[in-house]
Design a protein around this motif. Structure first.
Motif, PDB file in Angstrom:
ATOM      1  N   LEU A   1       0.842  -1.196   0.000  1.00  0.00           N
ATOM      2  CA  LEU A   1       0.000   0.000   0.000  1.00  0.00           C
ATOM      3  C   LEU A   1       0.878   1.247   0.000  1.00  0.00           C
ATOM      4  O   LEU A   1       2.071   1.183   0.290  1.00  0.00           O
ATOM      5  CB  LEU A   1      -0.910  -0.008   1.238  1.00  0.00           C
ATOM      6  CG  LEU A   1      -1.837  -1.214   1.411  1.00  0.00           C
ATOM      7  CD1 LEU A   1      -2.675  -1.038   2.681  1.00  0.00           C
ATOM      8  CD2 LEU A   1      -2.733  -1.414   0.198  1.00  0.00           C
ATOM      9  N   PRO A   2       0.289   2.395  -0.314  1.00  0.00           N
ATOM     10  CA  PRO A   2       1.079   3.637  -0.300  1.00  0.00           C
ATOM     11  C   PRO A   2       1.641   3.932   1.088  1.00  0.00           C
ATOM     12  O   PRO A   2       1.040   3.587   2.113  1.00  0.00           O
ATOM     13  CB  PRO A   2       0.071   4.708  -0.733  1.00  0.00           C
ATOM     14  CG  PRO A   2      -0.970   3.956  -1.485  1.00  0.00           C
ATOM     15  CD  PRO A   2      -1.063   2.616  -0.826  1.00  0.00           C
ATOM     16  N   LYS A   3       2.763   4.578   1.112  1.00  0.00           N
ATOM     17  CA  LYS A   3       3.397   4.981   2.365  1.00  0.00           C
ATOM     18  C   LYS A   3       2.450   5.870   3.180  1.00  0.00           C
ATOM     19  O   LYS A   3       1.776   6.742   2.640  1.00  0.00           O
ATOM     20  CB  LYS A   3       4.688   5.737   2.057  1.00  0.00           C
ATOM     21  CG  LYS A   3       5.342   6.382   3.269  1.00  0.00           C
ATOM     22  CD  LYS A   3       6.469   7.284   2.837  1.00  0.00           C
ATOM     23  CE  LYS A   3       6.996   8.093   4.005  1.00  0.00           C
ATOM     24  NZ  LYS A   3       8.075   9.015   3.576  1.00  0.00           N
TER      25      LYS A   3
ATOM     26  N   PRO B   1       2.629   0.768   8.950  1.00  0.00           N
ATOM     27  CA  PRO B   1       2.443   2.072   8.304  1.00  0.00           C
ATOM     28  C   PRO B   1       3.708   2.613   7.650  1.00  0.00           C
ATOM     29  O   PRO B   1       3.637   3.269   6.604  1.00  0.00           O
ATOM     30  CB  PRO B   1       1.973   2.970   9.453  1.00  0.00           C
ATOM     31  CG  PRO B   1       1.450   2.034  10.497  1.00  0.00           C
ATOM     32  CD  PRO B   1       2.289   0.804  10.379  1.00  0.00           C
ATOM     33  N   THR B   2       4.867   2.352   8.275  1.00  0.00           N
ATOM     34  CA  THR B   2       6.095   2.936   7.733  1.00  0.00           C
ATOM     35  C   THR B   2       6.498   2.303   6.410  1.00  0.00           C
ATOM     36  O   THR B   2       7.207   2.923   5.619  1.00  0.00           O
ATOM     37  CB  THR B   2       7.238   2.766   8.738  1.00  0.00           C
ATOM     38  OG1 THR B   2       7.418   1.378   9.030  1.00  0.00           O
ATOM     39  CG2 THR B   2       6.930   3.521  10.034  1.00  0.00           C
ATOM     40  N   THR B   3       6.065   1.093   6.172  1.00  0.00           N
ATOM     41  CA  THR B   3       6.433   0.401   4.928  1.00  0.00           C
ATOM     42  C   THR B   3       5.264   0.243   3.983  1.00  0.00           C
ATOM     43  O   THR B   3       5.453  -0.025   2.797  1.00  0.00           O
ATOM     44  CB  THR B   3       7.003  -0.992   5.239  1.00  0.00           C
ATOM     45  OG1 THR B   3       5.996  -1.772   5.893  1.00  0.00           O
ATOM     46  CG2 THR B   3       8.223  -0.890   6.140  1.00  0.00           C
ATOM     47  N   GLY B   4       4.045   0.367   4.500  1.00  0.00           N
ATOM     48  CA  GLY B   4       2.877   0.182   3.655  1.00  0.00           C
ATOM     49  C   GLY B   4       2.565  -1.274   3.381  1.00  0.00           C
ATOM     50  O   GLY B   4       1.854  -1.577   2.414  1.00  0.00           O
TER      51      GLY B   4
ATOM     52  N   LEU C   1      10.395  -3.257  -0.535  1.00  0.00           N
ATOM     53  CA  LEU C   1       9.263  -2.340  -0.458  1.00  0.00           C
ATOM     54  C   LEU C   1       9.539  -1.229   0.538  1.00  0.00           C
ATOM     55  O   LEU C   1       9.188  -0.071   0.331  1.00  0.00           O
ATOM     56  CB  LEU C   1       7.999  -3.117  -0.055  1.00  0.00           C
ATOM     57  CG  LEU C   1       6.685  -2.340  -0.107  1.00  0.00           C
ATOM     58  CD1 LEU C   1       6.401  -1.879  -1.533  1.00  0.00           C
ATOM     59  CD2 LEU C   1       5.546  -3.182   0.417  1.00  0.00           C
ATOM     60  N   GLU C   2      10.209  -1.572   1.635  1.00  0.00           N
ATOM     61  CA  GLU C   2      10.528  -0.579   2.650  1.00  0.00           C
ATOM     62  C   GLU C   2      11.480   0.485   2.104  1.00  0.00           C
ATOM     63  O   GLU C   2      11.299   1.676   2.327  1.00  0.00           O
ATOM     64  CB  GLU C   2      11.157  -1.291   3.840  1.00  0.00           C
ATOM     65  CG  GLU C   2      11.566  -0.362   4.958  1.00  0.00           C
ATOM     66  CD  GLU C   2      12.196  -1.135   6.083  1.00  0.00           C
ATOM     67  OE1 GLU C   2      12.838  -0.480   6.927  1.00  0.00           O
ATOM     68  OE2 GLU C   2      12.065  -2.365   6.109  1.00  0.00           O
ATOM     69  N   LYS C   3      12.485   0.042   1.359  1.00  0.00           N
ATOM     70  CA  LYS C   3      13.432   0.991   0.789  1.00  0.00           C
ATOM     71  C   LYS C   3      12.745   1.916  -0.196  1.00  0.00           C
ATOM     72  O   LYS C   3      13.127   3.064  -0.373  1.00  0.00           O
ATOM     73  CB  LYS C   3      14.561   0.239   0.086  1.00  0.00           C
ATOM     74  CG  LYS C   3      15.479  -0.501   1.048  1.00  0.00           C
ATOM     75  CD  LYS C   3      16.567  -1.238   0.292  1.00  0.00           C
ATOM     76  CE  LYS C   3      17.481  -1.978   1.259  1.00  0.00           C
ATOM     77  NZ  LYS C   3      18.526  -2.739   0.535  1.00  0.00           N
ATOM     78  N   TYR C   4      11.723   1.411  -0.847  1.00  0.00           N
ATOM     79  CA  TYR C   4      11.026   2.204  -1.847  1.00  0.00           C
ATOM     80  C   TYR C   4      10.129   3.250  -1.203  1.00  0.00           C
ATOM     81  O   TYR C   4       9.912   4.327  -1.756  1.00  0.00           O
ATOM     82  CB  TYR C   4      10.188   1.273  -2.728  1.00  0.00           C
ATOM     83  CG  TYR C   4       9.453   1.981  -3.844  1.00  0.00           C
ATOM     84  CD1 TYR C   4      10.074   2.236  -5.068  1.00  0.00           C
ATOM     85  CD2 TYR C   4       8.139   2.397  -3.661  1.00  0.00           C
ATOM     86  CE1 TYR C   4       9.395   2.884  -6.082  1.00  0.00           C
ATOM     87  CE2 TYR C   4       7.461   3.049  -4.676  1.00  0.00           C
ATOM     88  CZ  TYR C   4       8.091   3.286  -5.880  1.00  0.00           C
ATOM     89  OH  TYR C   4       7.423   3.918  -6.890  1.00  0.00           O
ATOM     90  N   THR C   5       9.606   2.948  -0.007  1.00  0.00           N
ATOM     91  CA  THR C   5       8.569   3.806   0.559  1.00  0.00           C
ATOM     92  C   THR C   5       9.023   4.683   1.710  1.00  0.00           C
ATOM     93  O   THR C   5       8.407   5.706   1.981  1.00  0.00           O
ATOM     94  CB  THR C   5       7.389   2.944   1.057  1.00  0.00           C
ATOM     95  OG1 THR C   5       7.888   2.003   2.025  1.00  0.00           O
ATOM     96  CG2 THR C   5       6.747   2.192  -0.082  1.00  0.00           C
ATOM     97  N   THR C   6      10.083   4.294   2.445  1.00  0.00           N
ATOM     98  CA  THR C   6      10.420   5.036   3.651  1.00  0.00           C
ATOM     99  C   THR C   6      11.463   6.114   3.386  1.00  0.00           C
ATOM    100  O   THR C   6      12.287   5.993   2.484  1.00  0.00           O
ATOM    101  CB  THR C   6      10.936   4.066   4.736  1.00  0.00           C
ATOM    102  OG1 THR C   6      11.150   4.819   5.931  1.00  0.00           O
ATOM    103  CG2 THR C   6      12.254   3.416   4.322  1.00  0.00           C
TER     104      THR C   6
END
Length: 681
Positions: free
Chosen positions: A359-361, A416-419, A463-468
């Motif tokens: 999901l979106p960040k 929430p932090t990663t979506g 995914l975390e690297k992409y969103t946070t």
């Protein structure tokens, strides 16, 4: 195109006033023990070699195997003239591969056992194992016998008075299509067989024997991705093949039989076998029946089957990135994915299923609306802040799942932090492997399971690297657990039920072999009718498919499966009155689903073709008969209990109905068989 067929109950056949069963006993005069295979040791179940490695489904199938096989024993003409009904006959095969007949004499009320002939014993490699030998009646005069390996024998029966004689006419060999070595033998299980009259190219009338076999195979499923962890997993699948052989009536060499010696036809004539088509699934079928129209057959299992000609997609798992295009599931958006990516990833254990969405960040728990039902999933993401138009959120509106779950034990978590949105589902039918997340026909492009656990960790990391914004942030930080509290609790009386799906498979190969499949869920398998080959008044069909009994609440509902010859699927996805496969609710066994759930040692659950009674047979002791009075809204029915063991330690390996209301229970070895003469009067 596959037609989706509904299964509906007739409320007029349900009895809401029913309160229970009244216990009764069967008189000793109606119970007769008889030896089987005299002077031999009786029927002994072949033991598996210690080197044999079987899957859970293979073991389950062997336990369910009925070692007592019906003959064409109840042939009644359409005019209902009962004087021409032949005495019933059953068959069994002992450990020496001797074919044994069991005949019931209506006059003397006795069951006579006779050793007919011996088929050649199969030989397999040391690391292989044999399936159980089987007998299937194909016509009033012929039976098809499987040796449990790959050889099938067409045997002619002849009756002189009450005496039965047998002769091997021809044999044929089965070899899977994917086996390159002609000398390689594959053990297969005979599921069903019937004979049909055909005309050859020389305008001769011949007999076509169609039969269905099932065998286990190992197939590769790959897990790959950016990580170096790439492996090939061998997964057991079951191939169901429709076979055909033509016999013009030319007899083979056969020895003369007598009452004491067993004749062996060592070299029967061989005829070629044609594999019409094969389908692939992850389960051994519970139910299989050829249709009298000779246009196809019906198969029942808790999984779906697909043609083997469809290539098995290589298992790949890629990263899911927010901002990608959504996948279309029957007009439903299901997450974010580019054209080459998957909208979610999932994995499973014997008891649980885990699904991850991206999901979106910054998505909060208040945006998540998730509801679990027995076999459905509803998921909506309600964002209060504007979202990039390229991002299409998961939007699942009452999506049917592949199998049933326990709603009260399902929950979702959000990081929430990663979506990352994770759905955790608990399977109702444990040890059942899901081939996909959503039901057949719902997902046009099913997502393959992620078999490598490390892929999940890499997925979350990427995914975390992409969103946070924080490069040092780690998965799991600030996670929020939000169990579903809005689900509909449902009361279940049987936690071990096996949900069944029926499919109509057309005989001849084509682009769409699977022509019709039942819709939805909630139909747990109870059992099927004893085979019957009688014609009713006005019915020109020489045989019909056995009726099936399915769970509905606490009752067992009996359905007749019908097919209209020449019918084809329509363009609609759901047929209201479908001719390809239609389920007709014809009777109800009150509270049968409830009582059978309490029988933990049950081995066979079958019912009378006329709907008069159902039978639950335990593996070592009791036989329960539950009676049903047609068209009566009674508060009570009769329950008859018979102790088969009579104080001895026995192993029940077979159960069949012979004559009109005579039940035969086969026990292993010297214990022989028990004959129960049933009657409501």
């Amino acid at each position: 195109m596959t037609t989706r067929v509904p299964i509906r109950q007739d409320r007029a056949l349900l009895n809401p006033k029913f309160e229970g069963y009244k216990l009764s006993f069967l008189e000793e005069s109606r119970q007769h023990f008889v030896p089987v295979g005299t002077p031999g040791p009786g029927v002994v179940v072949p033991k598996l070699p210690s080197s044999a490695k079987l899957s859970y489904r293979q073991v389950q199938s062997r336990i369910r195997h009925n070692h007592l096989h019906p003959g064409w024993n109840s042939l009644k003409p359409p005019n209902g003239e009962s004087s021409t009904i032949r005495s019933g006959v059953l068959f069994a095969i002992d450990e020496d591969y001797t074919l044994i007949s069991l005949q019931f004499d209506k006059a003397s009320h006795l069951l006579r056992s006779k050793r007919l002939l011996q088929i050649p014993q199969p030989i397999l490699p040391i690391d292989s194992f044999l399936e159980f030998p089987s007998v299937k009646p194909v016509s009033p005069e012929f039976i098809l016998v499987s040796d449990g390996a790959s050889t099938f024998y067409l045997i002619r029966l002849s009756f002189t008075g009450v005496e039965c004689e047998a002769k091997i006419e021809v044999s044929t060999e089965f070899q899977p299509e994917d086996v390159s070595n002609v000398d390689e033998t594959t053990s297969c299980q005979l599921l069903e067989a019937k004979a049909f009259s055909v005309t050859t190219d020389d305008n001769e009338i011949a007999m076509e024997i169609k039969f269905i076999v099932c065998y286990a195979a190992k197939e590769d499923f790959y897990s790959s991705g950016p990580s170096p962890h790439r492996r090939s997993d061998k997964k057991t699948v079951f191939i169901v093949s429709l076979c055909s052989m033509i016999w013009t009536g030319q007899s083979s060499r056969s020895a003369t039989l007598d009452d004491t010696d067993v004749a062996m036809d060592m070299e029967p004539n061989s005829v070629p076998l044609r594999i019409v088509h094969s389908i692939r699934g992850t389960e051994v079928p519970f139910y299989c029946a050829l249709d009298p129209s000779n246009e196809g057959y019906i198969i029942g299992s808790n999984t779906s089957y697909k043609p083997t000609k469809e290539a098995v997609a290589e298992q790949t798992t890629r990263f899911l990135e927010p901002g990608s295009e959504a996948m279309d599931l029957d007009g439903t958006d299901i997450g974010t994915k580019p054209s080459s990516e998957r909208p979610y990833i999932w994995t499973q254990t014997e008891t649980d299923l885990t699904i991850c969405f991206g999901l979106p960040k910054g998505t909060t728990k208040h945006a998540i609306h998730c509801k679990f039902s027995r076999q459905g999933l509803e998921l909506h993401i309600n964002m209060t802040q504007p979202v990039d138009q390229a991002v299409r959120l998961p939007n699942l509106d009452r999506m049917s799942l592949f199998d049933m779950v326990v709603p009260d034990e399902c929950f979702w978590t959000l990081e929430p932090t990663t979506g990352i949105l994770t759905l955790s589902l608990e399977k109702k039918n444990t040890k059942t492997r899901w081939s996909q997340v959503f039901a057949e026909g719902v997902d046009a492009d099913p997502v393959e399971e992620t078999l490598d656990p490390s892929v999940f960790a890499e997925y979350r990391s990427a995914l975390e690297k992409y969103t946070t914004d924080n490069a040092g942030a780690g998965p799991g930080r600030d996670s929020t657990l939000m169990p579903s509290l809005t689900q509909d609790p449902q009361e279940d009386i049987d936690e071990e039920g096996e949900e069944i799906k029926f499919s109509w498979i057309q005989s001849e190969d084509g682009a769409d072999i699977v022509r019709a499949t039942t819709i939805g869920t909630g139909h747990d398998w109870i059992g099927q009718a004893f085979p019957s080959f009688e014609s009713r008044h006005g019915d020109e069909t020489s045989f019909r498919t056995p009726t099936v009994c399915l769970k509905h609440d606490v009752d067992g509902l009996v359905y007749a499966i019908q097919h209209v010859p020449g019918s084809v699927p329509s363009s609609s996805s759901v047929q209201q009155d479908d001719g390809v496969m239609k389920f007709d609710h014809i009777s109800t066994f009150d509270a049968l689903a409830f009582v059978q759930a309490s029988k933990r040692e049950k081995r066979f659950v079958m019912h009378d073709p006329h709907g008069r009674f159902s039978v639950i047979v335990e593996s070592s002791r009791n036989v329960y008969i539950y009676w049903h009075t047609a068209d009566a809204q009674l508060k009570q029915e009769r329950q008859t209990v018979v102790d088969v063991s009579k104080g001895q330690r026995v192993d029940i390996i077979g159960c069949q109905l012979i004559a009109d209301s005579v039940l035969v229970i086969l026990m292993e070895g010297k214990h022989g068989a028990l004959v129960l003469e049933l009657s409501q009067t």
